[in-house]
Design a protein around this motif. Structure first.
Motif, PDB file in Angstrom:
ATOM      1  N   PRO A   7      34.530  41.790  48.732  1.00  0.00           N
ATOM      2  CA  PRO A   7      34.190  42.974  47.936  1.00  0.00           C
ATOM      3  C   PRO A   7      32.958  43.703  48.436  1.00  0.00           C
ATOM      4  O   PRO A   7      32.692  44.828  48.025  1.00  0.00           O
ATOM      5  CB  PRO A   7      33.943  42.382  46.548  1.00  0.00           C
ATOM      6  N   LYS A   8      32.192  43.088  49.327  1.00  0.00           N
ATOM      7  CA  LYS A   8      30.970  43.718  49.796  1.00  0.00           C
ATOM      8  C   LYS A   8      31.258  44.786  50.859  1.00  0.00           C
ATOM      9  O   LYS A   8      30.459  45.662  51.099  1.00  0.00           O
ATOM     10  CB  LYS A   8      30.008  42.663  50.329  1.00  0.00           C
ATOM     11  N   ASP A  30      33.054  42.211  41.207  1.00  0.00           N
ATOM     12  CA  ASP A  30      32.289  41.535  42.259  1.00  0.00           C
ATOM     13  C   ASP A  30      31.442  40.432  41.608  1.00  0.00           C
ATOM     14  O   ASP A  30      30.244  40.586  41.420  1.00  0.00           O
ATOM     15  CB  ASP A  30      31.408  42.545  42.989  1.00  0.00           C
ATOM     16  N   ALA A  50      36.320  37.610  43.640  1.00  0.00           N
ATOM     17  CA  ALA A  50      36.691  39.015  43.507  1.00  0.00           C
ATOM     18  C   ALA A  50      38.195  39.186  43.669  1.00  0.00           C
ATOM     19  O   ALA A  50      38.806  38.553  44.528  1.00  0.00           O
ATOM     20  CB  ALA A  50      35.962  39.846  44.559  1.00  0.00           C
TER      21      ALA A  50
END
Length: 261
Positions: free
Chosen positions: A80-81, A114, A125
């Motif tokens: 998710p980053k 997240d 996530a």
């Protein structure tokens, strides 16, 4: 990403009110695609809920599958980053398995985008199946005409981004629809990391692989995750994230071994 995709839709796209403007054509195209995919994702949603409701109470014991799976499940954990959609132009590249906690399968809109250490429990996530359920579900534009996403979810960092918003939406929903399987996990042990160097931190879970097209749960396994460290020398500063990654990599490795011909 979804925010960018449907920003035109959410703003009304009325143009100047006199004629068939580009914004109005885009508005109709987005609504048409959402409507087209709505039924297909509703079927996925129902299959997810049904699978979670039929999970056995007992631990899987040994890792096993009841039948040969075709196509073979391929699980790649979601980051998710970055939200890099590697499978944007080729859905198979991103695998065909999504992951979700069994207890949250009936309300995917409530799944944390997240999750981190502050959540107070272990979570991962959601991938593109769940995110597509968000877009096409009751809290999406066709249900409430409003769709809340984080700023991070609105990024478009992937290569070869489709400039046409309607085609972009279709491609992203295709990636979500490609997730035929769901790894439903049920945490059995969670020792929250107290900080870097905490070697006792651990997560263990029972994992059940649901086939969302056949409607059964053909495989079951156990998986674990832990922080990265080298005893006496080095400790990670992101133990919770390490647990998320290693947990998913354990699932991926075991599914690969279990379904190898």
């Amino acid at each position: 990403m979804a925010a960018v995709l449907i920003a035109t839709l959410l703003s009304g796209c009325a143009g100047d009110g006199g004629g068939d403007s580009k914004e109005e054509r885009t508005d109709r195209a987005l609504k048409g695609i959402l409507k087209e995919y709505e039924v297909r994702f509703e079927q996925r949603r129902e299959a997810l809920v049904t699978a979670a409701s039929h999970l056995p109470q007992d631990s899987p014991g040994k890792d096993s599958c009841d039948r040969e799976l075709n196509p073979r499940p391929k699980f790649q954990h979601f980051n998710p980053k970055s939200l890099v959609l590697d499978s944007y132009n080729n859905p198979d590249q991103g695998g065909n398995v999504d992951i979700v906690a069994a207890s949250e399968a009936d309300t995917p809109e409530r799944i944390t985008d997240d999750p981190g250490l502050k959540l107070g429990r272990f979570a991962v996530a959601p991938g593109w199946l769940i995110r597509s359920l968000w877009i096409t579900g009751p809290h999406g534009p066709l249900g409430t005409n409003h769709f809340e996403v984080t700023d991070r979810y609105g990024y478009e960092p992937y290569k070869g981004a489709e400039k046409d918003p309607a085609m972009r939406l279709r491609k992203i929903l295709d990636v979500g629809m490609h997730k035929r399987y769901a790894a439903l996990f049920r945490v059995t042990t969670y020792r929250e990391p107290s900080g870097p160097g905490d070697e006792s931190a651990l997560v263990k879970a029972d994992v059940f692989l649901a086939d969302l097209e056949k409607g059964d749960v053909p495989c079951r396994l156990t998986a674990s995750g832990e922080p990265l460290f080298v005893k006496g020398y080095w400790s990670s500063t992101t133990p919770y994230e390490d647990m998320q990654t290693s947990f998913q990599l354990d699932i991926s490795s075991k599914l690969r071994d279990m379904t190898r011909s």
